[in-house]
Design an enzyme around this catalytic site. Structure first.
Site, PDB file in Angstrom:
ATOM      1  N   ARG A  59       0.831  -1.213   0.000  1.00 27.98           N
ATOM      2  CA  ARG A  59       0.000   0.000   0.000  1.00 27.98           C
ATOM      3  C   ARG A  59       0.861   1.257   0.000  1.00 27.98           C
ATOM      4  NH1 ARG A  59      -2.029   1.421   4.554  1.00 27.98           N
ATOM      5  NH2 ARG A  59      -2.496  -0.686   5.257  1.00 27.98           N
ATOM      6  N   ASP A 183      -5.725  20.885 -12.376  1.00 23.09           N
ATOM      7  CA  ASP A 183      -6.128  19.618 -12.993  1.00 23.09           C
ATOM      8  C   ASP A 183      -5.752  19.729 -14.472  1.00 23.09           C
ATOM      9  OD1 ASP A 183      -7.485  17.549 -14.278  1.00 23.09           O
ATOM     10  OD2 ASP A 183      -9.144  17.578 -12.851  1.00 23.09           O
TER      11      ASP A 183
HETATM   12  C1  LIG Z   1     -12.284  12.174 -15.521  1.00 24.67           C
HETATM   13  C2  LIG Z   1     -11.761  13.374 -14.859  1.00 24.67           C
HETATM   14  C3  LIG Z   1     -11.406  13.356 -13.506  1.00 24.67           C
HETATM   15  C4  LIG Z   1     -11.636  12.153 -12.615  1.00 24.67           C
HETATM   16  O1  LIG Z   1     -10.802  11.084 -12.974  1.00 24.67           O
HETATM   17  P1  LIG Z   1     -11.185   9.539 -12.774  1.00 24.67           P
HETATM   18  O2  LIG Z   1     -10.009   8.834 -13.306  1.00 24.67           O
HETATM   19  O3  LIG Z   1     -12.461   9.297 -13.530  1.00 24.67           O
HETATM   20  O4  LIG Z   1     -11.399   9.323 -11.313  1.00 24.67           O
HETATM   21  C5  LIG Z   1     -10.872  14.505 -12.957  1.00 24.67           C
HETATM   22  N1  LIG Z   1     -10.678  15.627 -13.701  1.00 24.67           N
HETATM   23  C6  LIG Z   1     -11.008  15.676 -15.004  1.00 24.67           C
HETATM   24  C7  LIG Z   1     -10.793  16.938 -15.772  1.00 24.67           C
HETATM   25  C8  LIG Z   1     -11.571  14.564 -15.633  1.00 24.67           C
HETATM   26  O5  LIG Z   1     -11.900  14.632 -16.925  1.00 24.67           O
END
Ligand SMILES: *Cc1c(COP(=O)(O)O)cnc(C)c1O
Length: 387
Positions: A59, A183
């Protein structure tokens, strides 16, 4: 076990499209396998004592994760290895855990709906508060920063494709001592490097472009800050949102072609955006690559391309927009994005999607098929032929 798979230091200045191919491979010894192994183990042989640098347990660390973590760090220009998570949202949760109890997060009104839902859940439990901002409005975001604990950014945003002024916002947050996270899922590190613009942390849904084949769910966080990385890793270890070694291996396998896939899908997205803008059945197209798009100049200044997601509002009502989706044959009606296959989705079918997103907005994730096949399919569906 074979030696750790690092790009030899002499090759540390390799360009990103080489890093995705050369990174995360076994050391170049005679008879070494060319590709990385999938290390399946829940525990590691110890030496009696307990050294914090020990792998110790599955983990906490895994060599197959580290192959991917090394490549992600190089791509994002980070000084420390990335951290792989079981999903993109697990990485988002880990970053949100950096906010002290009762702290405040400034978030774009239009963000990935899972990130918004996660933040809303924390708010509903009294753990933090949020300020929603129009991320394209630099003054509004900066005005919200005083006293905030975290500036969360997405650029371009999902699904509205608004573009944030990353250098200006990240500098303003730094001046005020506000932690920042971007992000970078939509752009990928080949197109945008938020750490270079001053971000503290970058997160990815590796599920999307990085893995690229719609066959794995995985996430990552990347930072150059040793203290932040230790806290994120501690959170990952304690909360247990760790990836499977096979998923990590699949992601690296997918990343080998990232540069080619991105080049192709961005070129196609640009061409489709230009044609869609002229289509009589289309009311609006949002794509930062289109001259005249509100985010174009900013995107051109801070990105090496414009991504491969389009937001298209067809003429007509919700039923008409749904009919377009359902009559497509080459495009697949599905959520998600960033795979080799082109996907289309009416985002407001998700109840959590903010109501400021038009009900008829279709999010198109452009894949790597032939541009003419994608276009003919769209043109036919939009024109109502066969409906
Ligand atoms: C899909 C997505 C996420 C979440 O990711 P997962 O792998 O589905 O948990 C976060 N940010 C953006 C911009 C996304 O497109």
């Amino acid at each position: 076990m074979t030696a750790r798979s690092q790009i030899p230091p002499a090759h540390g200045s390799l360009r990103p499209d080489t890093v995705v191919v050369a990174g995360g491979r076994p050391a170049p010894e005679h008879d070494a396998p060319v590709g990385p192994s999938i290390v399946l183990t829940s525990t590691y042989r110890g030496s009696g004592g307990l050294d914090p640098a020990d792998r110790a347990y599955g983990r906490y660390s895994n060599p197959t994760w580290e192959d991917v973590e090394d490549v992600l760090a190089r791509l994002e220009g980070a000084e420390r290895p990335g951290l792989l998570y079981a999903s993109g949202l697990a990485a988002v949760a880990s970053v949100l855990s950096l906010v002290p109890a009762g702290g405040r997060v400034v978030m774009p009104r239009h963000s990935y709906q899972g990130s918004l839902a996660l933040a809303a859940d924390l708010v509903s439990r009294g753990l933090l508060t949020t300020t929603a901002v129009d991320v394209a409005d630099t003054e509004e975001v900066v005005a919200a920063l005083d006293g905030a604990d975290l500036l969360w950014l997405e650029s371009p945003t999902n699904p509205m494709l608004e573009v944030a002024d990353l250098p200006a916002l990240l500098a303003a947050a730094r001046e005020r001592g506000v932690l920042t996270c971007v992000d970078n899922t939509f752009a990928t590190p080949l197109v945008q490097r938020p750490l270079d613009h001053g971000a503290d942390v970058v997160v990815h849904s590796v599920t999307k472009y990085l893995a690229g084949h719609s066959d794995v769910v995985l996430g990552a966080a990347v930072t150059s800050d040793a203290g932040l990385r230790a806290r994120l890793k501690g959170h990952r270890s304690l909360h247990g949102a760790v990836p499977g070694p096979f998923e990590a291996w699949l992601a690296l396998r997918g990343m080998r072609t990232l540069a080619l896939r991105i080049e192709r899908s961005m070129a196609t997205a640009g061409e489709l955006a230009r044609r869609l803008r002229e289509h009589p059945a289309v009311a609006q197209v949002r794509y930062p690559g289109l001259p005249g798009d509100p985010g174009h100049e900013r995107a051109a200044a801070q990105m090496d391309g414009f991504g491969s997601v389009l937001a298209v509002v067809p003429v007509g009502d919700v039923a008409a927009a749904e009919a377009v989706v359902q009559s497509l044959r080459v495009w697949t009606p599905a959520t998600s994005l960033g795979g080799v296959e082109s996907l289309v989705e009416r985002r407001r079918r998700h109840h959590e999607e903010p109501h400021s997103v038009p009900e008829t907005l279709l999010r198109l994730s452009v894949g790597i098929e032939n541009v003419e096949d994608l276009w003919e399919d769209l043109d036919r569906a939009l024109s109502g032929i066969d409906r």
